[in-house]
Design a protein around this motif. Sequence first.
Motif, PDB file in Angstrom:
ATOM      1  N   GLN A   1      72.964  64.357  50.643  1.00  0.00           N
ATOM      2  CA  GLN A   1      74.261  63.902  51.002  1.00  0.00           C
ATOM      3  C   GLN A   1      74.952  64.048  49.625  1.00  0.00           C
ATOM      4  N   ILE A   2      76.642  64.389  50.143  1.00  0.00           N
ATOM      5  CA  ILE A   2      77.360  64.298  48.753  1.00  0.00           C
ATOM      6  C   ILE A   2      77.635  62.902  48.289  1.00  0.00           C
ATOM      7  N   ILE A   3      78.107  62.778  46.908  1.00  0.00           N
ATOM      8  CA  ILE A   3      78.201  61.396  46.371  1.00  0.00           C
ATOM      9  C   ILE A   3      79.596  61.029  46.890  1.00  0.00           C
ATOM     10  N   THR A   4      79.792  59.801  47.307  1.00  0.00           N
ATOM     11  CA  THR A   4      81.161  59.544  47.737  1.00  0.00           C
ATOM     12  C   THR A   4      81.450  58.080  47.314  1.00  0.00           C
ATOM     13  N   MET A   5      82.699  57.609  47.164  1.00  0.00           N
ATOM     14  CA  MET A   5      83.126  56.488  46.532  1.00  0.00           C
ATOM     15  C   MET A   5      82.803  55.146  47.342  1.00  0.00           C
ATOM     16  N   ALA A   6      82.569  55.664  48.800  1.00  0.00           N
ATOM     17  CA  ALA A   6      82.208  54.741  49.812  1.00  0.00           C
ATOM     18  C   ALA A   6      80.883  54.046  49.685  1.00  0.00           C
ATOM     19  N   ASP A   7      80.186  55.281  49.450  1.00  0.00           N
ATOM     20  CA  ASP A   7      78.382  54.922  49.266  1.00  0.00           C
ATOM     21  C   ASP A   7      78.197  54.106  47.810  1.00  0.00           C
ATOM     22  N   ILE A   8      79.122  54.399  46.715  1.00  0.00           N
ATOM     23  CA  ILE A   8      78.886  53.721  45.626  1.00  0.00           C
ATOM     24  C   ILE A   8      79.189  52.376  45.820  1.00  0.00           C
ATOM     25  N   GLU A   9      80.245  52.211  46.711  1.00  0.00           N
ATOM     26  CA  GLU A   9      80.814  50.617  46.763  1.00  0.00           C
ATOM     27  C   GLU A   9      79.863  49.931  47.491  1.00  0.00           C
ATOM     28  N   GLU A  10      79.144  50.502  48.386  1.00  0.00           N
ATOM     29  CA  GLU A  10      78.327  49.801  49.274  1.00  0.00           C
ATOM     30  C   GLU A  10      76.908  49.551  48.342  1.00  0.00           C
ATOM     31  N   ALA A  11      76.594  50.339  47.538  1.00  0.00           N
ATOM     32  CA  ALA A  11      75.398  50.077  46.800  1.00  0.00           C
ATOM     33  C   ALA A  11      75.790  48.950  45.828  1.00  0.00           C
ATOM     34  N   ILE A  12      76.745  48.931  45.172  1.00  0.00           N
ATOM     35  CA  ILE A  12      77.534  47.793  44.391  1.00  0.00           C
ATOM     36  C   ILE A  12      77.354  46.511  45.292  1.00  0.00           C
ATOM     37  N   ARG A  13      77.837  46.643  46.485  1.00  0.00           N
ATOM     38  CA  ARG A  13      78.045  45.416  47.075  1.00  0.00           C
ATOM     39  C   ARG A  13      76.524  44.716  47.585  1.00  0.00           C
ATOM     40  N   GLN A  14      75.872  45.652  47.840  1.00  0.00           N
ATOM     41  CA  GLN A  14      74.286  45.199  47.973  1.00  0.00           C
ATOM     42  C   GLN A  14      73.457  44.599  46.847  1.00  0.00           C
TER      43      GLN A  14
END
Length: 261
Positions: A222-235
Amino acid sequence: MTSHKTAAVGIIGGTGLTSLSNLDIMAEEAVETRWGAPSSALIRGQLGNQPVIFLARHGNPHRIPPHQVNYRANIQALYDAGARVLIGVNAVGGIHPDMGPAHIVIPDQLIDYTWGRPGTFFENDLEEVTHIDFTWPYDREARKLLIDTARSLNLAHSDFGVYGATQGPRLETAAEIRRMERDGCDLVGMTGMPEAALAAELGLRYVSLGLVVNWAAGKSEQIITMADIEEAIRQGMAGVRQILERSMSGLGQLVLTPRSS
C-alpha cells in the motif's frame, strides 16, 4: 545544577502528541534562548506528583517541519527550565517486520542521515574543541523504566531498535529504506537527531518513545497515506500516554542523578 528551578522530567511531544490531557497545568511560559525561540511555549505542570515540562516539537498547532525545528532552542529551553530527564516522543515508520503500525518501540541505537541541521552547542568562540561520548545515545536507566512500564501495562512493544533519522519532510523512497535496512535500521523517523546529541551535550538523560505510524516505503504494497498515519496514531497514542503517566514517579527519581550510558 538546576539553580532556582525545580528539577523536572521534560516531554517533547511529536506528531500526534501536542498536549497531555492528564497534565495538571500550572504555568505556560513563552521563553527565548541564546539560540532563539523554541518550537512552542513550555507547559509546566505535574503528572501525578512529578513536575513535568512539556514542549510540542512541531509547535501547537503542528506546523514546523522536521528540518526546520530549532532543536538547539528546544533542548536549551528545557534545560534552562529545569528538565534533567527528557523523553522524546517520536512518530516513526516501521522497517523491522515486528514493528508495524500502532506498535510502540523504545529504541536503543540510532543512525543519523540528516544534513544541514545545526547539531551542536560546541561551536564559535570555544576555549577548546569538545567531543562527547555518544556510543549509547539513549539513557540506559530511563529506557529500562519505559520498558518495564510497557510490560506492566501489557502493551505490545519492542525493547530494542535502531532509529534511522532522515532529513524529511518528504518520506523516503523504497530504495532508501532498503539501504537503511542493510545499515541495520529498524525504524525511520525525522526528528531523532540532532535532538538526542544535543541532550547528551548538556548531560541530560534522554530516551526515545517511538510510535510506529506506518510501514516504511516498500515494506507494504500500500502507498503511505495521512489517513492511515492518523489511524495508527489514534490506535497507538493511548498506550504512549499510559507509559508516560505510569513511568513518571520512576523517572522523577532520576532527575537529580547524572546521565548514564
